[in-house]
Design an enzyme around this catalytic site. Sequence first.
Site, short mmCIF file in Angstrom:
data_model
loop_
_atom_site.label_atom_id
_atom_site.label_comp_id
_atom_site.label_asym_id
_atom_site.label_seq_id
_atom_site.Cartn_x
_atom_site.Cartn_y
_atom_site.Cartn_z
N HIS A 109 0.82 -1.22 0.00
CA HIS A 109 0.00 0.00 0.00
C HIS A 109 0.85 1.27 0.00
O HIS A 109 0.36 2.34 -0.36
CB HIS A 109 -1.00 0.00 1.17
CG HIS A 109 -0.44 0.37 2.51
ND1 HIS A 109 -0.14 -0.57 3.48
CD2 HIS A 109 -0.13 1.58 3.06
CE1 HIS A 109 0.30 0.05 4.56
NE2 HIS A 109 0.33 1.35 4.33
N ASP A 140 -0.05 -7.47 1.44
CA ASP A 140 0.48 -6.11 1.60
C ASP A 140 2.01 -6.09 1.69
O ASP A 140 2.58 -5.44 2.57
CB ASP A 140 -0.14 -5.44 2.84
CG ASP A 140 -0.12 -3.92 2.74
OD1 ASP A 140 0.43 -3.40 1.75
OD2 ASP A 140 -0.63 -3.26 3.67
N GLY A 214 3.23 6.24 8.62
CA GLY A 214 4.64 6.34 8.25
C GLY A 214 5.45 5.14 8.71
O GLY A 214 6.53 4.88 8.19
N ASN A 215 4.93 4.40 9.72
CA ASN A 215 5.59 3.17 10.16
C ASN A 215 5.39 2.02 9.17
O ASN A 215 6.12 1.02 9.22
CB ASN A 215 5.07 2.73 11.52
CG ASN A 215 5.79 3.37 12.69
OD1 ASN A 215 5.17 3.98 13.55
ND2 ASN A 215 7.11 3.25 12.71
N SER A 216 4.42 2.16 8.28
CA SER A 216 4.13 1.09 7.33
C SER A 216 5.37 0.67 6.55
O SER A 216 6.05 1.51 5.96
CB SER A 216 3.06 1.54 6.33
OG SER A 216 1.81 1.66 6.96
#
Length: 271
Positions: A109, A140, A214-216
């Site tokens: 994503h 993902d 933002g940690n994704s």
Amino acid sequence: LVWAVGVLALQSPPLAGLHPAVEESRILRSLDERMPAGMLTQAVVELDPLPEIRGPEPDVAPPEKGIVSDPDVRSAARRAVRVTGVACGYGVEGSGWVAAKNLVVTNAHVVAGEAATRVQPRGVGRSLRAETVLFDERNDVAVLRVRKLDLPPLPLASPRPGESAAVIGFPQNGSLDLQPARTGETKRVYSGDAYNEGPVERVVTGFRVFVRPGNSGGPAVNADGEVVSTIFASRADSSNVGYGIPSQLVQRHLSVAAERTEPVSTGGCAN
């Protein structure tokens, strides 16, 4: 705004024809010299909208705060990267980690629908062009090829319930951040995919940890600095639970990505 668009023109392949004109612009050159280094990113990047799922709540002890100072964890943090790009006219920012020679793991994503993707080692200095060579929207996961990355890969390990961990990334498009965590169980759940469509059945690892947009794509590492999971979501009704893709699944993807030399489609925009 003109300055931001001008710099994006230098980075985006669809606008490559503007490159000479932009480079020769005295106005843009002057603005570029006077603007603070981080302002472009703040101006054009929309924070990664961290997905929320209704996964299992980790029934584990609170995290050990001292793990973020562990030498192996700090060493692992030096192999985290900021991932930025442009999708459907918006900037998107997330995190990633070096998984093999010139290969970076992040979330699907984070790079979905992007016309141009860049990787910034340690979140500072020069960014490098990245190409997506594996895109798994169901789980993902995305793997990026980044030429001349020149960083050693992080080792992988299976997540173990109850072990101390740290989540590494660039939340809210800020500087490198380490959050203490505690690993929960790895279970099958039903949730949305990278496009929040579904539900799909998937395997996730729960963590007791504070995660933010933002940690994704960032790694969750154990006390030995080994990646046990790749963060992709938070719990819908909690501010201190995060979820990751277990390293066993990521390892299988890396074996496939290592053999690929051409980029693959990243589909439509997820955000």
